[in-house]
Design an enzyme around this catalytic site. Sequence first.
Site, PDB file in Angstrom:
ATOM      1  N   GLU A 161      85.990  21.997  -1.631  1.00 54.78           N
ATOM      2  CA  GLU A 161      86.568  20.969  -2.519  1.00 54.78           C
ATOM      3  C   GLU A 161      87.699  21.600  -3.340  1.00 54.78           C
ATOM      4  O   GLU A 161      88.065  21.089  -4.385  1.00 54.78           O
ATOM      5  CB  GLU A 161      85.497  20.247  -3.353  1.00 54.78           C
ATOM      6  CG  GLU A 161      84.650  21.117  -4.263  1.00 54.78           C
ATOM      7  CD  GLU A 161      85.352  21.537  -5.529  1.00 54.78           C
ATOM      8  OE1 GLU A 161      85.707  20.672  -6.342  1.00 54.78           O
ATOM      9  OE2 GLU A 161      85.516  22.766  -5.716  1.00 54.78           O
ATOM     10  N   TRP A 162      88.178  22.731  -2.849  1.00 56.70           N
ATOM     11  CA  TRP A 162      89.387  23.409  -3.357  1.00 56.70           C
ATOM     12  C   TRP A 162      89.278  23.844  -4.822  1.00 56.70           C
ATOM     13  O   TRP A 162      90.293  23.964  -5.519  1.00 56.70           O
ATOM     14  CB  TRP A 162      90.626  22.519  -3.157  1.00 56.70           C
ATOM     15  CG  TRP A 162      90.596  21.752  -1.877  1.00 56.70           C
ATOM     16  CD1 TRP A 162      90.772  22.285  -0.629  1.00 56.70           C
ATOM     17  CD2 TRP A 162      90.352  20.354  -1.704  1.00 56.70           C
ATOM     18  NE1 TRP A 162      90.654  21.285   0.313  1.00 56.70           N
ATOM     19  CE2 TRP A 162      90.406  20.092  -0.324  1.00 56.70           C
ATOM     20  CE3 TRP A 162      90.108  19.289  -2.584  1.00 56.70           C
ATOM     21  CZ2 TRP A 162      90.200  18.806   0.199  1.00 56.70           C
ATOM     22  CZ3 TRP A 162      89.908  18.014  -2.063  1.00 56.70           C
ATOM     23  CH2 TRP A 162      89.958  17.788  -0.696  1.00 56.70           C
ATOM     24  N   GLY A 163      88.046  24.049  -5.305  1.00 57.59           N
ATOM     25  CA  GLY A 163      87.869  24.530  -6.679  1.00 57.59           C
ATOM     26  C   GLY A 163      88.260  23.521  -7.737  1.00 57.59           C
ATOM     27  O   GLY A 163      88.493  23.889  -8.896  1.00 57.59           O
ATOM     28  N   ASP A 206      94.982  24.891  -0.129  1.00 55.90           N
ATOM     29  CA  ASP A 206      95.196  25.687   1.081  1.00 55.90           C
ATOM     30  C   ASP A 206      96.178  26.847   0.881  1.00 55.90           C
ATOM     31  O   ASP A 206      97.256  26.671   0.307  1.00 55.90           O
ATOM     32  CB  ASP A 206      95.752  24.813   2.200  1.00 55.90           C
ATOM     33  CG  ASP A 206      94.754  23.747   2.628  1.00 55.90           C
ATOM     34  OD1 ASP A 206      93.746  23.547   1.928  1.00 55.90           O
ATOM     35  OD2 ASP A 206      95.003  23.120   3.656  1.00 55.90           O
ATOM     36  N   ASP A 250      84.515  19.524   4.138  1.00 51.93           N
ATOM     37  CA  ASP A 250      85.718  19.270   3.355  1.00 51.93           C
ATOM     38  C   ASP A 250      85.499  18.072   2.420  1.00 51.93           C
ATOM     39  O   ASP A 250      84.459  17.397   2.486  1.00 51.93           O
ATOM     40  CB  ASP A 250      86.870  18.995   4.331  1.00 51.93           C
ATOM     41  CG  ASP A 250      88.192  19.543   3.832  1.00 51.93           C
ATOM     42  OD1 ASP A 250      88.346  19.708   2.617  1.00 51.93           O
ATOM     43  OD2 ASP A 250      89.079  19.794   4.676  1.00 51.93           O
TER      44      ASP A 250
END
Length: 403
Positions: free
Chosen positions: A185-187, A208, A150
């Site tokens: 890294e959530w894009g 998320d 993460d």
Amino acid sequence: MNKSLFLSTALLLSSLFTSAQTPRNQLTPRPPMGWMTWNLFQGNINEQLIRETADAMVEGGFRDAGYEYIFIDDLWQGGRDRQNNIIPDPEKFPNGMKALADYVHSKGLKLGIYSDAAQLTCGGWTASLGFEEQDARTFASWGIDYLKYDYCNAPEDSATARHRYRTMANALQNSGRDIVLGICEWGQRQCEEWCEEVGGQLWRTSYDVRDMWKDIVKEGGMGIIDIVNVTAPLAKYVRPGQWPDMDMLVVGLNGTGGPSSDLGGVGCTQTEYQTQMSMWCMMASPLAMTNDLRKVSEDDRRILLNPEIIAINQDVLGKAAERKVMNDNYQIFVRPLADGSHAVALLNTSEKPLTLTADFAVLGISGKYTVRDVWQHKDVARNASKWKGHVMPHETRVFVVKK
Ligand code: GAL
């Protein structure tokens, strides 16, 4: 050959042999499938839950359908020991991770774990920055097969992110065990462009997932259709070994999840859950269930275990569906498959039933085809150059179009 030459050659060969690992770009020829702790159980995890889930994966037919990994997400950690070795929370995992991994492996499954490229994880627990080599060795010694890594509490910029992910990928590569690296890294830093270069195998495309269709409360939550929309433009980056992680399947949560119920996550209809499964498969996302596998309804099983939609997800050509049509009411996607056929998805994003037409020539597939409905499990047309039919609000119809 003299004795010392013989010995040094033998030593060299044996070290080459023992350190021989799968090249990182060959670790995940197909999107990983499994079950992840986070969206329902959050920190309420322990070794009993993992063991019972492993049992349920086998007994419920999930393993045989292709679900392979059990991913332990955040909040498993118990800090570090005096030698700075990362340790699991002794109350949650009294027998340690090695024993748990042995159990999971004995069931023919694999075990994933979670850490973060900073000093603390998103949940505020021990993370791996500065301890990458040591933690990778620890994970390898436990028998871990996958690391979700993460990016909370880490600097914004892309250069640092690349550096931190590369450091962990190298550490995993040096650990002596094949361990997949899932970049989370959530894009936010165009990870799809550099994931392979730094040694990762999949890249989260969004923040998320919440257990909802769409972010209507405008609190920044990502619903099913929001994630489809941010991931669709990334199709060209998808290839075997490089998968777009659209986050967990929320199928079966029905608004009861932990973090997935935040930010407007009120739950979805079965039609919407079926759309999530359809689109995650069309777009070649990893499939990580997060429901309670010990009690799965028949209708959730129908969605999660449909072999025809899973076959599209796992197709060895490894291409993601391309979005060919997008307007205010519907979207049409086409995914080429290894045997020369195509998967076609018609997604009704509107609030009313629509009659839609998929004209194959217009979609780039000229000719006459057999059209198989993968949710109805039957051929619905032969010798056809188009399909026309009803698509309910938020429904996705998926067809395999083949000669
Ligand atoms: C988030 C991540 C979630 C979950 C959570 C754990 O950053 O996107 O999937 O892993 O952290 O704290």
